[in-house]
Design a protein around this motif. Structure first.
Motif: not given
Length: 130
Positions: A34-43, A48-50, A56-60
């Protein structure tokens, strides 16, 4: 730190399999969708320091205490409905709301839930309390 993470049986959660099993038993897990979970790329922003680009496409994992939390997916629809009501009804939306959520009495619809949430009673307007 892992020695401070406990399950309801007071045993430390020290491996991924135990965590997965506990997640599967979680009665609230169905609410995740029910929630919008941003991806690592989104935030991460534009730089990105990754190291692992695929991750990066995994949910945060969202652990922010000073936040409204994750946005419920239904929020955008509900807010747009209010904009629609405002544009179609103007000030009349206070009493004559197209989605039966009149602004003038919105507190009446939520005060019981809010009182329960904070453990208090509220004045009913007729001299009583609930």
């Amino acid at each position: 730190m892992l020695d401070t993470v406990k399950t309801y049986s007071d045993e430390a959660v020290v491996d991924a399999q135990t965590a997965i099993e506990l997640d599967q038993q979680d009665a609230l897990s169905s609410f995740r969708d029910a929630f919008a979970i941003p991806t690592r790329r989104d935030v991460a922003g534009p730089h990105p320091i990754y190291e692992a680009e695929a991750d990066l496409d995994d949910p945060c994992t969202y652990l922010c205490g000073n936040s409204l939390g994750l946005m419920p997916k239904q929020t955008r629809t509900l807010v747009n409905q209010e904009f629609d009501a405002w544009s179609r009804r103007g000030v009349e939306g206070h009493w004559n709301h197209p989605f039966n959520r009149p602004w003038a009495t919105v507190d009446e619809q939520v005060k019981g839930y809010l009182a329960d949430l904070v453990g208090k009673s509220f004045y009913t307007g007729d001299g009583g309390e609930k």
